[in-house]
Enzyme design. Structure first.
Site, PDB file in Angstrom:
ATOM      1  N   SER A 126       0.813  -1.216   0.000  1.00 21.74           N
ATOM      2  CA  SER A 126       0.000   0.000   0.000  1.00 21.74           C
ATOM      3  C   SER A 126       0.841   1.258   0.000  1.00 21.74           C
ATOM      4  O   SER A 126       0.309   2.358  -0.079  1.00 21.74           O
ATOM      5  CB  SER A 126      -0.929   0.000   1.222  1.00 21.74           C
ATOM      6  OG  SER A 126      -0.189  -0.200   2.412  1.00 21.74           O
ATOM      7  N   HIS A 183      -2.244  -2.885  -6.114  1.00 21.35           N
ATOM      8  CA  HIS A 183      -2.773  -2.518  -4.805  1.00 21.35           C
ATOM      9  C   HIS A 183      -4.299  -2.571  -4.804  1.00 21.35           C
ATOM     10  O   HIS A 183      -4.959  -1.691  -5.354  1.00 21.35           O
ATOM     11  CB  HIS A 183      -2.281  -1.116  -4.418  1.00 21.35           C
ATOM     12  CG  HIS A 183      -2.769  -0.653  -3.097  1.00 21.35           C
ATOM     13  ND1 HIS A 183      -3.045   0.661  -2.812  1.00 21.35           N
ATOM     14  CD2 HIS A 183      -3.050  -1.351  -1.949  1.00 21.35           C
ATOM     15  CE1 HIS A 183      -3.469   0.767  -1.569  1.00 21.35           C
ATOM     16  NE2 HIS A 183      -3.477  -0.439  -1.032  1.00 21.35           N
TER      17      HIS A 183
END
Length: 283
Positions: free
Chosen positions: A119, A140
Site C-alpha cells: 500500500s 494494490h
C-alpha cells in the site's frame, strides 16, 4: 502473456480476498501462507463469504462450488514453480517483502510476473531485489477486496509495458477498475487517505473533539460513509502508522509526521478491530 495459474501469498484479510476474486474470475489459485492456522482461517473466510453471496442470490451454489474447486492451498513458496502470476500480500514491511521476492525470483518460472499488494512501499526497490525487474509491478487492491472496485497498478522504474498491460487486463477480468499510478510514496490512495486519518488522530490528541464527534463531522459534514477513526481501526493502526512512516521518510516533509497518539496506541497493542481495541472497543 496468458495467465492461467495465480499464487497469492498471505492468507490474511487482503490475501484471502484477492484469492477469492481470482478464483471467482476463473483462474486456478494457490493461496499460500507459512502459518497453517492463518491459511485455514483464510480458506474458511472465503467459503463463508461465498456462502453469504449464495444466500443473497449474487451467485448460485454451482458458482460457489466451482470457485472453491479452483482454489488450493500451500504453506511453501515452492508451489509457485508452475504459476504465471504471483501476488504478494504479506505484512507491510520491506524486510519481509524482500525475503519473499528474493525467494520467488529463484522459484517462480522465468515468464512469471511478480506483483505486490503493498500500500506504500516503493515498487522500484522491490523489483531491484530480483533478476526480473521488468516483470515486477504493484497491484494494490482496496479492502474489502470482493467489494471494492479499485486496483492501483503501479509501475516501477523498470516495469515493462507488457507487464503493465497484462496486469491491467487481469484487473479488468477480476471486475475491477485499474488506475495507472507512478512509483511515489503512498501512491494515490494512501497519499491522500492516510494523512487525513493522521490529522483526525491529531484532532483527538489535541483535544479538539472526541473520537465519536470527529467521525460524526466527517460522515455528516463531508458525506463520508465511515468516519476516519473508524476506518483507521478497520485498516489496522499498525498499518496506518507504517504508511505514515513511509510517507514521512519518503518525502522528508514534517506534514507527514505520525501523530504521537497513533504511535502510543500501536505500542500498547491497540491496533483496531483485529485486536478488539483501537479508537473504539470491539467484542
Amino acid at each position: 502473456m496468458a495467465i492461467k495459474k495465480i499464487m497469492v501469498i498471505g492468507a490474511g484479510q487482503m490475501g484471502s480476498g484477492i484469492a477469492q476474486v481470482c478464483a471467482q474470475a476463473g483462474f486456478h489459485v494457490v493461496l499460500n501462507d507459512m502459518n497453517e492456522a492463518a491459511l485455514e482461517k483464510g480458506l474458511g473466510n472465503i467459503e463463508k463469504l461465498l456462502t453469504r453471496a449464495v444466500e443473497k442470490e449474487r451467485i448460485n451454489e454451482e458458482d460457489k462450488e466451482a470457485t472453491l474447486a479452483r482454489l488450493t492451498s500451500s504453506s511453501s513458496l515452492e508451489a509457485s514453480s508452475d504459476c504465471d502470476l504471483v501476488i504478494e500480500a504479506v505484512i507491510e514491511n520491506m524486510d519481509v517483502k524482500a525475503s519473499v521476492f528474493q525467494q520467488l525470483d529463484e522459484i517462480a518460472p522465468a515468464h512469471a510476473i511478480l506483483a505486490t499488494n503493498t500500500s506504500s512501499l516503493p515498487i522500484t526497490d522491490i523489483a531491484a531485489l530480483t533478476k526480473r525487474p521488468e516483470q515486477v509491478i504493484g497491484m494494490h487492491f482496496m479492502n474489502p477486496v470482493p467489494v471494492m472496485k479499485l486496483v492501483e497498478v503501479i509501475k516501477g522504474l523498470q516495469t515493462s509495458e507488457e507487464t503493465y498491460e497484462t496486469i491491467r487486463n487481469i484487473a479488468i477480468n477480476l471486475g475491477k477498475t485499474p488506475v495507472e499510478v507512478n512509483d511515489f510514496p503512498g501512491f494515490v490512495a494512501n497519499r491522500i487517505l492516510i494523512p487525513m486519518i493522521n490529522e483526525a488522530i491529531y484532532t483527538v490528541y489535541e483535544g479538539v473533539a472526541s473520537v465519536e464527534d470527529v467521525d460524526t463531522v466527517m460522515k455528516l459534514g463531508m458525506n463520508h460513509p465511515m468516519g476516519p477513526l473508524t476506518l483507521a481501526d478497520f485498516i489496522g493502526l499498525d498499518t496506518v502508522l507504517a504508511i505514515m512512516e513511509v510517507l514521512h521518510e519518503g518525502f522528508g516533509d514534517s506534514k507527514y509526521r505520525p501523530c504521537p497518539l497513533l504511535k502510543k496506541y500501536v505500542k500498547a497493542g491497540w491496533l483496531g478491530k483485529k485486536t478488539g481495541r483501537g479508537f473504539y472497543q470491539y467484542d
